[in-house]
Design an enzyme around this catalytic site. Structure first.
Site, short mmCIF file in Angstrom:
data_model
loop_
_atom_site.label_atom_id
_atom_site.label_comp_id
_atom_site.label_asym_id
_atom_site.label_seq_id
_atom_site.Cartn_x
_atom_site.Cartn_y
_atom_site.Cartn_z
N PRO A 138 8.74 -10.86 -4.19
CA PRO A 138 9.56 -9.73 -4.63
C PRO A 138 10.11 -9.92 -6.04
O PRO A 138 10.63 -8.97 -6.63
CB PRO A 138 10.69 -9.67 -3.58
N GLU B 85 11.67 -18.92 3.34
CA GLU B 85 12.58 -18.57 2.25
C GLU B 85 11.86 -18.39 0.93
O GLU B 85 12.37 -17.75 0.01
CB GLU B 85 13.66 -19.65 2.12
N ARG C 59 -11.71 -0.96 -4.38
CA ARG C 59 -12.20 0.42 -4.50
C ARG C 59 -12.55 0.78 -5.95
O ARG C 59 -13.18 1.81 -6.19
CB ARG C 59 -11.18 1.40 -3.93
N ASP D 239 -7.65 9.73 -9.37
CA ASP D 239 -6.61 9.34 -8.44
C ASP D 239 -5.24 9.40 -9.10
O ASP D 239 -5.11 9.26 -10.32
CB ASP D 239 -6.82 7.90 -7.96
#
Length: 245
Positions: free
Chosen positions: A89, A116, A154, A169
């Site tokens: 993150p 963690e 893709r 897209d």
């Protein structure tokens, strides 16, 4: 494209790699996915891969030894070091632009964490990229790794049935994608826009561009700041703003 995935839960990827576009790409040999449980590289008696953090605190931290040794094993006979990507993150937010950047490499190593987090020495001296899926925390890096594998795959030649499928897209052009319709032309009294039935391709292209601009203006106006807009685009946006006033 070769994906090497370092994970404590390789079984999580089996369904993902066996169905739909990913499954077909794997069958055709367009992608190769190697799932490596880095627990098998642990030098501890009980194959542990984590330990308590120095300085105290909650949770367990992934030890550097199993992960460094797993990567060394993977790259033992590799001539050119591939990107080694940590799912975290704290990383760079993932985007279509990042997927396109990664798609040029023939080989990616994806590192899935748990507990963690990682010993900082892994971050500082092993990985080349850190990627986040957003401002939230997941229990592990497996889902982010699948997202990267899917979005990158893709973009590879011959993976999608129609090689132009990804060109318009959302985010590929800097804008959200225009609306799509298919048969029947009327359903429950709801009609397909006449322009799409006209057969006039220049007008259809103009309508689609304007719809992409409209959708982006309504939902993600922040994207317009970095989009490559023509003077016609800017004129259309000015009309939208004038109508709003």
């Amino acid at each position: 494209m070769r994906f090497d995935v370092l994970t404590l839960f390789p079984e999580m990827f089996h369904g993902f790699l066996s169905h739909s576009i990913m499954g077909k790409a794997k069958e055709k040999g367009l992608i190769e996915a190697n799932l490596i449980n880095f627990r098998q590289f642990s030098d501890s008696k009980h194959n542990t891969v984590d330990d308590t953090p120095y300085g105290g605190g909650g949770g367990m931290v992934l030890r550097p030894q199993p992960i460094f040794d797993a990567v060394d094993h993977l790259l033992e006979n590799v001539a050119e070091k591939p990107p080694i990507i940590m799912m975290t993150p704290q990383g760079e937010p993932f985007s279509q632009e990042k997927a396109e950047e990664l798609s040029i490499y023939p080989h990616l190593v994806l590192l899935c964490g748990h507990y963690e987090g990682f010993d900082e020495r892994i971050r500082q001296h092993l990985v080349t990229h850190e990627i986040s899926m957003g401002d939230y925390v997941l229990t592990g890096g497996e889902l982010p790794a699948m997202i990267i594998m899917d979005s990158v795959s893709r973009l590879l030649p011959d993976v999608l049935g129609n090689p132009m499928s990804h060109v318009d897209d959302s985010f590929s052009t800097g804008l959200l994608e225009y609306p799509h319709y298919t048969k029947p032309s009327e359903y429950r009294g709801l009609k397909v826009p006449d322009i799409l039935l006209s057969g006039h391709h220049a007008n259809i292209d103009k309508w689609r561009r304007e719809q992409a601009l409209l959708r982006t203006w309504e939902r993600r106006p922040d994207l317009l700041k970095s989009s490559n807009l023509t003077e016609e685009d800017r004129k259309f946006l000015r009309l939208l703003e004038a109508d709003q006033d």
